[in-house]
Write an enzyme that holds these catalytic residues in place. Structure first.
Site: not given
Ligand SMILES: *Cc1c(COP(=O)(O)O)cnc(C)c1O
Length: 400
Positions: A140, A225, A254
């Site tokens: 994701f 990520d 985040k």
């Molecule tokens: C939440 C998340 C994203 C996307 O972030 P947004 O601020 O919702 O666009 C990308 N990668 C990971 C691992 C995430 O948990």
């Protein structure tokens, strides 16, 4: 108006792109949130780890308010006095020489993809537009067209094509598959050190370290990520630290703003980040003084309150206590720090009904992937609050 009134309005006027629990929150403080009907809940999701510092942290709030009184947006057409300090403090905290500020996580992932491709043509000399990026199954990375192009989740991408080419997927945790997928045109391997949305999936020990080594051997960038796993969530500053891996590129978001305001960033050293030239990438709000001031305060709270160490300690404790629950529904309890997944057996008939029950008893947790309940409270949680939550979680997991 009560919860039902708000829910009706939302369902009528808002797009139905989420399936939230029916709780209408009007106030948050630390690990707690309060709904419009006066009920109090422990937040065990932390907005997918954006609230590592807890709700409405007073220091971050103060930074937001004070900066909002001065100047909020300059655009990058001009400079501002907050952004340089955010760059410097991010570098001191993470060890990366440079960074680029964005807003959402998905934007930062897109930024990393552009940076990787730039490096592929400029530095690795891959023939134009042949660059490939390898990603993992079950990933994701966000919701843009390019990002859902390399998702393996049917419902993230169905009916959103045509898709962006240039991505290859390999099974998560499978080193041989990664090795075999690399070609002379491979620019990068982009991976989550733990797949959060995928169901708190922890890869086999040594996977990240070996993957990083294979990347290095093949002149392929290793991109982590850490939007969800980073900034203390897993009990280290970055989840990659568990295997002493230093990725070439790290993506964060985040908790970078402690939940106040969307702030994300991509980190790398100068030979890579230095490749971006004026005009090649940007964002109207990215790097704005309000966001930069909030991010600086959010990082300071992580440092000053030892949230990384707290996450490690309390995460171990929480996992231990969860493991003691003798529920016939539980297949596995797993996690690192305060990123914890309780996977249920198929016979449990889905995690949703357990989340509904938890909600009715004052704990907000969200199912991920149908059969996993994620427990990821703010890192400021205390042992006392965990002890308060355990009997409730136990009663929930013991239901028929
Ligand atoms: C939440 C998340 C994203 C996307 O972030 P947004 O601020 O919702 O666009 C990308 N990668 C990971 C691992 C995430 O948990």
């Amino acid at each position: 108006m009560n919860s039902q009134d708000y829910i009706q309005i939302e369902e009528k006027y808002g797009a139905h792109n989420y399936h939230p629990l029916d709780v209408v929150i009007e106030r948050g403080e630390g690990v707690w949130v309060y709904d419009v009907d006066g009920n109090k809940y422990l937040d065990c999701l932390s907005a997918y780890s954006a609230l590592n510092q807890g709700h409405v942290h007073p220091e971050i709030l103060n930074a937001l308010v004070e900066q909002a009184k001065k100047v909020t947006l300059t655009s990058r057409a001009f400079r501002n006095e907050q952004l340089p300090l955010m760059y410097k403090e991010l570098s001191e905290m993470t060890g990366y020489e440079m960074s680029i500020p964005m807003n959402s996580g998905a934007e930062a992932v897109e930024t990393a993809v552009k940076l990787v491709r730039k490096w592929a043509y400029q530095t690795k000399k891959i023939p134009y537009y042949q660059a490939e990026i390898i990603v993992a199954e079950g990933n994701f990375h966000g919701r843009t067209i390019s990002i859902v192009s390399f998702s393996t989740e049917e419902y993230y991408k169905k009916e959103f094509g045509p898709f962006t080419p240039g991505f290859k997927t390999v099974p998560y945790g499978d080193i041989e598959a990664l090795r075999q997928a690399i070609t002379p045109n491979t620019a990068a391997f982009m991976v989550e050190p733990i797949q959060g949305e995928g169901g708190v999936i922890i890869p086999p020990t040594g996977y990240l370290k070996t993957a990083a080594a294979i990347c290095k051997e093949n002149n392929v960038l290793f991109v982590a990520d850490e939007i969800q796993t980073g900034l203390g969530r897993t009990g280290k500053l970055f989840a990659s630290d568990y295997e002493n891996v230093r990725p070439d590129i790290v993506i964060i978001g985040k908790a970078l703003s402690g939940g106040f305001y969307p702030v994300s960033a991509v980190l790398a050293d100068t030979p890579i980040m230095g490749l971006f030239q004026p005009g090649e990438h940007g964002s109207t709000f990215g790097g704005n003084p309000l966001g930069a001031a909030v991010a600086r305060a959010a990082l300071k709270v992580i440092r000053d309150e030892n949230l990384v160490e707290k996450s490690a300690e309390l995460g171990d404790y929480f996992i231990e206590r969860l493991m003691e629950i003798p529920s016939k529904h539980v297949k596995e309890v797993r996690g690192r720090g305060l990123l914890i997944g309780v996977e249920l057996l198929p016979s449990a008939k889905g995690a949703r009904r357990f989340c509904e029950k938890l909600k009715s008893m004052g704990i907000l947790a969200k199912e991920t992937h149908d059969n996993v309940i994620r427990f990821a409270p703010p890192l400021i949680i205390t042992k006392e609050v965990i002890d308060w939550s355990i009997p409730i979680i136990q009663e929930t997991l013991m239901m028929e």
